[in-house]
Design an enzyme around this catalytic site. Structure first.
Site, PDB file in Angstrom:
ATOM      1  N   SER A  16       0.825  -1.211   0.000  1.00  0.00           N
ATOM      2  CA  SER A  16       0.000   0.000   0.000  1.00  0.00           C
ATOM      3  C   SER A  16       0.862   1.265   0.000  1.00  0.00           C
ATOM      4  O   SER A  16       0.517   2.262  -0.645  1.00  0.00           O
ATOM      5  CB  SER A  16      -0.975   0.012   1.179  1.00  0.00           C
ATOM      6  OG  SER A  16      -0.315   0.204   2.405  1.00  0.00           O
ATOM      7  N   MET A  93       9.762  -7.534   4.387  1.00  0.00           N
ATOM      8  CA  MET A  93       9.914  -8.267   5.645  1.00  0.00           C
ATOM      9  C   MET A  93      11.161  -9.153   5.659  1.00  0.00           C
ATOM     10  O   MET A  93      11.094 -10.350   5.876  1.00  0.00           O
ATOM     11  CB  MET A  93       8.652  -9.098   5.910  1.00  0.00           C
ATOM     12  CG  MET A  93       7.382  -8.269   5.973  1.00  0.00           C
ATOM     13  SD  MET A  93       7.474  -6.883   7.126  1.00  0.00           S
ATOM     14  CE  MET A  93       7.410  -7.762   8.679  1.00  0.00           C
ATOM     15  N   ARG A  94      12.294  -8.523   5.392  1.00  0.00           N
ATOM     16  CA  ARG A  94      13.570  -9.221   5.515  1.00  0.00           C
ATOM     17  C   ARG A  94      14.543  -8.287   6.213  1.00  0.00           C
ATOM     18  O   ARG A  94      14.568  -7.094   5.913  1.00  0.00           O
ATOM     19  CB  ARG A  94      14.135  -9.594   4.145  1.00  0.00           C
ATOM     20  CG  ARG A  94      13.266 -10.557   3.376  1.00  0.00           C
ATOM     21  CD  ARG A  94      13.964 -11.869   3.055  1.00  0.00           C
ATOM     22  NE  ARG A  94      14.556 -12.522   4.198  1.00  0.00           N
ATOM     23  CZ  ARG A  94      14.069 -13.624   4.771  1.00  0.00           C
ATOM     24  NH1 ARG A  94      12.970 -14.183   4.318  1.00  0.00           N
ATOM     25  NH2 ARG A  94      14.693 -14.176   5.779  1.00  0.00           N
ATOM     26  N   ILE A  95      15.312  -8.828   7.133  1.00  0.00           N
ATOM     27  CA  ILE A  95      16.372  -8.034   7.752  1.00  0.00           C
ATOM     28  C   ILE A  95      17.583  -8.105   6.832  1.00  0.00           C
ATOM     29  O   ILE A  95      18.003  -9.188   6.424  1.00  0.00           O
ATOM     30  CB  ILE A  95      16.695  -8.551   9.161  1.00  0.00           C
ATOM     31  CG1 ILE A  95      15.485  -8.303  10.072  1.00  0.00           C
ATOM     32  CG2 ILE A  95      17.935  -7.864   9.710  1.00  0.00           C
ATOM     33  CD1 ILE A  95      15.641  -8.838  11.480  1.00  0.00           C
ATOM     34  N   LEU A  96      18.113  -6.950   6.481  1.00  0.00           N
ATOM     35  CA  LEU A  96      19.184  -6.869   5.493  1.00  0.00           C
ATOM     36  C   LEU A  96      20.551  -6.873   6.167  1.00  0.00           C
ATOM     37  O   LEU A  96      20.711  -6.335   7.264  1.00  0.00           O
ATOM     38  CB  LEU A  96      19.006  -5.601   4.659  1.00  0.00           C
ATOM     39  CG  LEU A  96      17.700  -5.547   3.849  1.00  0.00           C
ATOM     40  CD1 LEU A  96      17.389  -4.134   3.406  1.00  0.00           C
ATOM     41  CD2 LEU A  96      17.788  -6.480   2.641  1.00  0.00           C
ATOM     42  N   HIS A 112       8.593   3.058   8.912  1.00  0.00           N
ATOM     43  CA  HIS A 112       8.381   2.220  10.094  1.00  0.00           C
ATOM     44  C   HIS A 112       7.188   2.769  10.878  1.00  0.00           C
ATOM     45  O   HIS A 112       7.084   3.976  11.076  1.00  0.00           O
ATOM     46  CB  HIS A 112       9.630   2.231  10.977  1.00  0.00           C
ATOM     47  CG  HIS A 112       9.510   1.343  12.175  1.00  0.00           C
ATOM     48  ND1 HIS A 112       9.617  -0.031  12.092  1.00  0.00           N
ATOM     49  CD2 HIS A 112       9.255   1.625  13.480  1.00  0.00           C
ATOM     50  CE1 HIS A 112       9.448  -0.547  13.304  1.00  0.00           C
ATOM     51  NE2 HIS A 112       9.222   0.435  14.156  1.00  0.00           N
ATOM     52  N   ASP A 148      16.119  -0.437  12.202  1.00  0.00           N
ATOM     53  CA  ASP A 148      15.297   0.753  12.494  1.00  0.00           C
ATOM     54  C   ASP A 148      16.084   1.834  13.238  1.00  0.00           C
ATOM     55  O   ASP A 148      15.541   2.559  14.068  1.00  0.00           O
ATOM     56  CB  ASP A 148      14.045   0.366  13.296  1.00  0.00           C
ATOM     57  CG  ASP A 148      13.161  -0.616  12.552  1.00  0.00           C
ATOM     58  OD1 ASP A 148      13.129  -0.563  11.315  1.00  0.00           O
ATOM     59  OD2 ASP A 148      12.509  -1.455  13.207  1.00  0.00           O
TER      60      ASP A 148
END
Length: 197
Positions: A16, A93-96, A112, A148
């Site tokens: 969205s 939805m992936r931690i880089l 966020h 974050d």
């Protein structure tokens, strides 16, 4: 308008916020164009939304790679193929890894659903309500190796009302996200917002 910055959006679901960015970029005076949308899930509904707008799409499953770094190297290859100037994470939805975030440092931003540095990670709205917080909101920030933790570009505040649930609060915050993200990308693409390290 020539000279628009080229932007890719990374999604995992319906996208969205991606849609809000696509709509904003249709304005002739908007300084960025969405040239590609990538998802780590082939079934992400946002991919179909992007295709319907004539935007290039790609998807890769991390599970088909031996390591996270291999997956991210393939992702970077896609982004470089699109010749993007900036990368927008929109519900990705992936931690880089730090290797990926450092490659795109100052050029990747994320939205966020909290007023960072409060409520990093997941379940932000439920945690804010549980804590008795008076307000929630959203933050667009630069992506850095820490989760974050990157510098904020913009924030929007949303009051928490008596009787709010995580779902009702999330719905009100999302309305603000859809305004905030296009404005933050505008600031970045126009050079008004820069990463200071």
């Amino acid at each position: 308008m020539s000279g628009k910055k080229r932007v890719a959006v990374l999604i995992s679901g319906r996208g969205s916020n991606m849609t809000a960015l696509i709509e904003a970029a249709k304005a002739p005076d908007y300084p960025a164009e969405i040239v590609g949308v990538f998802s780590n899930r082939a079934a992400a509904p946002g991919l179909e939304t992007a295709r319907a707008e004539g935007i290039d799409t790609a998807n890769l499953a991390q599970s088909s790679f031996e390591s996270r770094l291999d997956f991210e190297n393939a992702l970077t290859g896609i982004l470089e193929g699109w010749a993007v100037d900036y990368v927008c994470l929109a519900g990705f939805m992936r931690i880089l890894t730090s290797e990926f975030t450092n490659r795109w440092l100052g050029k990747a931003i994320n939205i966020h659903p909290s007023l960072l540095p409060a409520y990093k990670g997941l379940d932000t709205h439920a945690r804010a309500i549980s804590d008795g917080a008076l307000e929630a909101g959203c933050t667009v920030h630069f992506v850095t190796p820490g989760l974050d933790e990157g510098p904020a570009i913009l924030q929007a505040r949303v009051p928490i009302k008596p009787g709010d649930t995580a779902e009702t609060l999330a719905a009100r915050v999302l309305v603000e996200e859809h305004k905030l993200y296009p404005e933050a990308l505008r600031l970045l693409a126009s050079g008004e917002a820069t990463y200071q390290g």
